[in-house]
Design a protein around this motif. Structure first.
Motif, PDB file in Angstrom:
ATOM      1  N   PHE A   4       0.852  -1.184   0.000  1.00 23.65           N
ATOM      2  CA  PHE A   4       0.000   0.000   0.000  1.00 23.65           C
ATOM      3  C   PHE A   4       0.889   1.235   0.000  1.00 23.65           C
ATOM      4  CE2 PHE A   4      -3.103  -3.086   1.220  1.00 23.65           C
ATOM      5  CZ  PHE A   4      -4.322  -2.580   0.823  1.00 23.65           C
ATOM      6  N   ILE A   5       0.473   2.268  -0.742  1.00 25.23           N
ATOM      7  CA  ILE A   5       1.238   3.507  -0.901  1.00 25.23           C
ATOM      8  C   ILE A   5       0.450   4.651  -0.282  1.00 25.23           C
ATOM      9  CG2 ILE A   5       2.218   5.100  -2.603  1.00 25.23           C
ATOM     10  CD1 ILE A   5       2.172   2.687  -4.585  1.00 25.23           C
ATOM     11  N   ASN A   6       1.123   5.498   0.505  1.00 20.89           N
ATOM     12  CA  ASN A   6       0.468   6.694   1.055  1.00 20.89           C
ATOM     13  C   ASN A   6       0.092   7.620  -0.098  1.00 20.89           C
ATOM     14  OD1 ASN A   6       0.792   5.989   3.758  1.00 20.89           O
ATOM     15  ND2 ASN A   6       2.741   7.038   3.931  1.00 20.89           N
ATOM     16  N   VAL A   7      -1.177   8.061  -0.101  1.00 19.96           N
ATOM     17  CA  VAL A   7      -1.617   8.956  -1.168  1.00 19.96           C
ATOM     18  C   VAL A   7      -2.201  10.274  -0.662  1.00 19.96           C
ATOM     19  CG1 VAL A   7      -1.965   7.148  -2.894  1.00 19.96           C
ATOM     20  CG2 VAL A   7      -3.855   7.788  -1.383  1.00 19.96           C
ATOM     21  N   ALA A   8      -2.670  10.282   0.595  1.00 20.66           N
ATOM     22  CA  ALA A   8      -3.293  11.502   1.124  1.00 20.66           C
ATOM     23  C   ALA A   8      -3.482  11.362   2.631  1.00 20.66           C
ATOM     24  CB  ALA A   8      -4.637  11.756   0.454  1.00 20.66           C
ATOM     25  N   ASP A   9      -3.774  12.486   3.269  1.00 14.64           N
ATOM     26  CA  ASP A   9      -4.188  12.501   4.670  1.00 14.64           C
ATOM     27  C   ASP A   9      -5.706  12.540   4.697  1.00 14.64           C
ATOM     28  OD1 ASP A   9      -1.588  12.541   5.588  1.00 14.64           O
ATOM     29  OD2 ASP A   9      -1.527  14.716   5.805  1.00 14.64           O
ATOM     30  N   VAL A  10      -6.313  11.925   5.703  1.00 14.45           N
ATOM     31  CA  VAL A  10      -7.772  11.878   5.775  1.00 14.45           C
ATOM     32  C   VAL A  10      -8.388  13.272   5.851  1.00 14.45           C
ATOM     33  CG1 VAL A  10      -7.925   9.554   6.723  1.00 14.45           C
ATOM     34  CG2 VAL A  10      -7.731  11.479   8.271  1.00 14.45           C
ATOM     35  N   ASN A  11      -7.678  14.229   6.433  1.00 10.53           N
ATOM     36  CA  ASN A  11      -8.233  15.586   6.547  1.00 10.53           C
ATOM     37  C   ASN A  11      -8.208  16.354   5.227  1.00 10.53           C
ATOM     38  OD1 ASN A  11      -5.532  16.133   6.375  1.00 10.53           O
ATOM     39  ND2 ASN A  11      -5.380  17.207   8.319  1.00 10.53           N
ATOM     40  N   GLU A  12      -7.610  15.795   4.194  1.00  9.15           N
ATOM     41  CA  GLU A  12      -7.581  16.442   2.875  1.00  9.15           C
ATOM     42  C   GLU A  12      -8.853  16.206   2.080  1.00  9.15           C
ATOM     43  OE1 GLU A  12      -3.981  15.920   0.441  1.00  9.15           O
ATOM     44  OE2 GLU A  12      -3.121  14.931   2.195  1.00  9.15           O
ATOM     45  N   LEU A  13      -9.700  15.294   2.552  1.00  8.60           N
ATOM     46  CA  LEU A  13     -10.840  14.857   1.756  1.00  8.60           C
ATOM     47  C   LEU A  13     -12.092  14.793   2.630  1.00  8.60           C
ATOM     48  CD1 LEU A  13     -11.153  13.960  -1.186  1.00  8.60           C
ATOM     49  CD2 LEU A  13     -10.733  11.642  -0.458  1.00  8.60           C
ATOM     50  N   LYS A  14     -12.965  15.796   2.484  1.00  3.09           N
ATOM     51  CA  LYS A  14     -14.212  15.826   3.246  1.00  3.09           C
ATOM     52  C   LYS A  14     -15.225  14.880   2.612  1.00  3.09           C
ATOM     53  CE  LYS A  14     -13.496  20.594   4.582  1.00  3.09           C
ATOM     54  NZ  LYS A  14     -13.777  21.964   4.244  1.00  3.09           N
ATOM     55  N   GLU A  15     -16.255  14.549   3.386  1.00  2.00           N
ATOM     56  CA  GLU A  15     -17.304  13.666   2.863  1.00  2.00           C
ATOM     57  C   GLU A  15     -17.906  14.242   1.590  1.00  2.00           C
ATOM     58  OE1 GLU A  15     -20.356  11.996   5.304  1.00  2.00           O
ATOM     59  OE2 GLU A  15     -18.979  11.754   6.988  1.00  2.00           O
ATOM     60  N   GLY A  16     -18.077  13.363   0.589  1.00  5.67           N
ATOM     61  CA  GLY A  16     -18.664  13.775  -0.677  1.00  5.67           C
ATOM     62  C   GLY A  16     -17.682  14.412  -1.637  1.00  5.67           C
ATOM     63  N   GLU A  17     -16.407  14.459  -1.251  1.00  2.00           N
ATOM     64  CA  GLU A  17     -15.390  15.081  -2.109  1.00  2.00           C
ATOM     65  C   GLU A  17     -14.523  14.033  -2.797  1.00  2.00           C
ATOM     66  OE1 GLU A  17     -14.553  19.392  -0.029  1.00  2.00           O
ATOM     67  OE2 GLU A  17     -13.060  17.816   0.242  1.00  2.00           O
ATOM     68  N   CYS A  18     -13.813  14.506  -3.818  1.00  2.00           N
ATOM     69  CA  CYS A  18     -12.868  13.682  -4.551  1.00  2.00           C
ATOM     70  C   CYS A  18     -11.527  14.396  -4.600  1.00  2.00           C
ATOM     71  CB  CYS A  18     -13.364  13.439  -5.976  1.00  2.00           C
ATOM     72  SG  CYS A  18     -12.188  12.488  -6.971  1.00  2.00           S
ATOM     73  N   LYS A  19     -10.475  13.620  -4.558  1.00  2.98           N
ATOM     74  CA  LYS A  19      -9.120  14.137  -4.736  1.00  2.98           C
ATOM     75  C   LYS A  19      -8.461  13.277  -5.809  1.00  2.98           C
ATOM     76  CE  LYS A  19      -4.717  14.727  -2.333  1.00  2.98           C
ATOM     77  NZ  LYS A  19      -4.466  16.148  -2.389  1.00  2.98           N
TER      78      LYS A  19
END
Length: 102
Positions: A4-19
């Motif tokens: 598994f590769i780190n791709v983001a922090d959980v706080n970067e993506l709010k519910e209903g959002e896409c990154k």
């Protein structure tokens, strides 16, 4: 075995959002649906539109270019089950979102 590769922090993506994240020259759309993270190819198989820029309705994303729809939890089109995009395994460790590339 693929790690598994780190791709983001959980706080970067709010519910209903896409990154949109780039991993090994691959564009992946990462979604937060009700606090659970899902990842699919960012490229629509129809005309290569950016799925991560599409409209998310529940667990279905609509490609902004021509309206093709995909379930982000499975990668399968709800309109035509024979059409799909690659889905990737996602896990959260602490505050890190990790993706497994096949």
């Amino acid at each position: 075995m693929t790690d598994f590769i780190n791709v983001a922090d959980v706080n970067e993506l709010k519910e209903g959002e896409c990154k949109i994240v780039e991993i090994n020259k691959k564009s992946v759309a990462l979604f937060n649906i009700n606090g659970i993270f899902y990842a699919i190819d960012n490229t629509c198989p129809h005309a290569h539109g950016p799925l991560g820029e599409g409209q998310l309705d529940g667990n279905t994303v609509t490609c902004p270019w021509h309206g093709w729809k995909f379930n982000v939890t499975t990668g399968i089109s709800p309109v035509n089950p024979n059409v799909k995009v690659q889905r990737y395994d996602v896990k959260v460790e602490g505050d890190k979102i990790k993706l497994k590339m096949q």
